[in-house]
Design a protein around this motif. Sequence first.
Motif, PDB file in Angstrom:
ATOM      1  N   TYR A   9       0.850  -1.197   0.000  1.00  0.00           N
ATOM      2  CA  TYR A   9       0.000   0.000   0.000  1.00  0.00           C
ATOM      3  C   TYR A   9       0.879   1.237   0.000  1.00  0.00           C
ATOM      4  N   THR A  10       0.453   2.260  -0.737  1.00  0.00           N
ATOM      5  CA  THR A  10       1.152   3.536  -0.780  1.00  0.00           C
ATOM      6  C   THR A  10       0.128   4.651  -0.635  1.00  0.00           C
ATOM      7  N   THR A  11       0.458   5.644   0.173  1.00  0.00           N
ATOM      8  CA  THR A  11      -0.441   6.770   0.392  1.00  0.00           C
ATOM      9  C   THR A  11       0.377   8.007   0.754  1.00  0.00           C
ATOM     10  N   SER A  12      -0.255   9.155   0.696  1.00  0.00           N
ATOM     11  CA  SER A  12       0.387  10.380   1.187  1.00  0.00           C
ATOM     12  C   SER A  12      -0.178  10.752   2.558  1.00  0.00           C
ATOM     13  N   ASN A  13      -1.117   9.951   3.058  1.00  0.00           N
ATOM     14  CA  ASN A  13      -1.785  10.205   4.327  1.00  0.00           C
ATOM     15  C   ASN A  13      -1.148   9.353   5.428  1.00  0.00           C
ATOM     16  N   ALA A  16      -3.676   7.312   7.586  1.00  0.00           N
ATOM     17  CA  ALA A  16      -4.224   6.141   6.896  1.00  0.00           C
ATOM     18  C   ALA A  16      -3.205   4.997   6.880  1.00  0.00           C
ATOM     19  N   ALA A  17      -1.948   5.323   6.664  1.00  0.00           N
ATOM     20  CA  ALA A  17      -0.901   4.297   6.646  1.00  0.00           C
ATOM     21  C   ALA A  17      -0.769   3.643   8.014  1.00  0.00           C
ATOM     22  N   THR A  33       5.781   0.619   8.305  1.00  0.00           N
ATOM     23  CA  THR A  33       5.605   1.744   7.398  1.00  0.00           C
ATOM     24  C   THR A  33       6.965   2.369   7.130  1.00  0.00           C
ATOM     25  N   ASN A  35       8.211   5.967   5.784  1.00  0.00           N
ATOM     26  CA  ASN A  35       7.776   7.315   5.456  1.00  0.00           C
ATOM     27  C   ASN A  35       8.848   7.994   4.606  1.00  0.00           C
ATOM     28  N   GLU A  45       5.499  10.048  -0.289  1.00  0.00           N
ATOM     29  CA  GLU A  45       4.636   8.896  -0.045  1.00  0.00           C
ATOM     30  C   GLU A  45       5.054   8.129   1.200  1.00  0.00           C
ATOM     31  N   ASN A  47       4.871   4.140   2.481  1.00  0.00           N
ATOM     32  CA  ASN A  47       4.632   2.773   2.042  1.00  0.00           C
ATOM     33  C   ASN A  47       4.363   1.873   3.237  1.00  0.00           C
ATOM     34  N   GLU A  68      -8.791   2.213   0.366  1.00  0.00           N
ATOM     35  CA  GLU A  68      -8.442   2.816  -0.928  1.00  0.00           C
ATOM     36  C   GLU A  68      -7.161   3.580  -0.847  1.00  0.00           C
TER      37      GLU A  68
END
Length: 68
Positions: A9-13, A16-17, A33, A35, A45, A47, A68
């Motif tokens: 999973y990858t996010t900028s939040n 959420a991570a 995670t 960062n 991002e 991860n 998501e």
Amino acid sequence: MSENWVKVYTTSNAFAAEVLKQGLTEAGIPAVTINKQLSAYNIGEINVLVNKVDFDKAIEYIVENEIE
């Protein structure tokens, strides 16, 4: 980081991570995670990684929980 870890999973939040990492851990899937954001601007991002042997279980968890 060991080559036995894979990104699921990858996010900028960052929140959420962290929530996903905690959920995976509570489901018995060790997760970490990484960062890669620039801390001053929150650009970049984050991860979420799991061990290769847990990859399928982690993806199943993400799908079942509609992340998501």
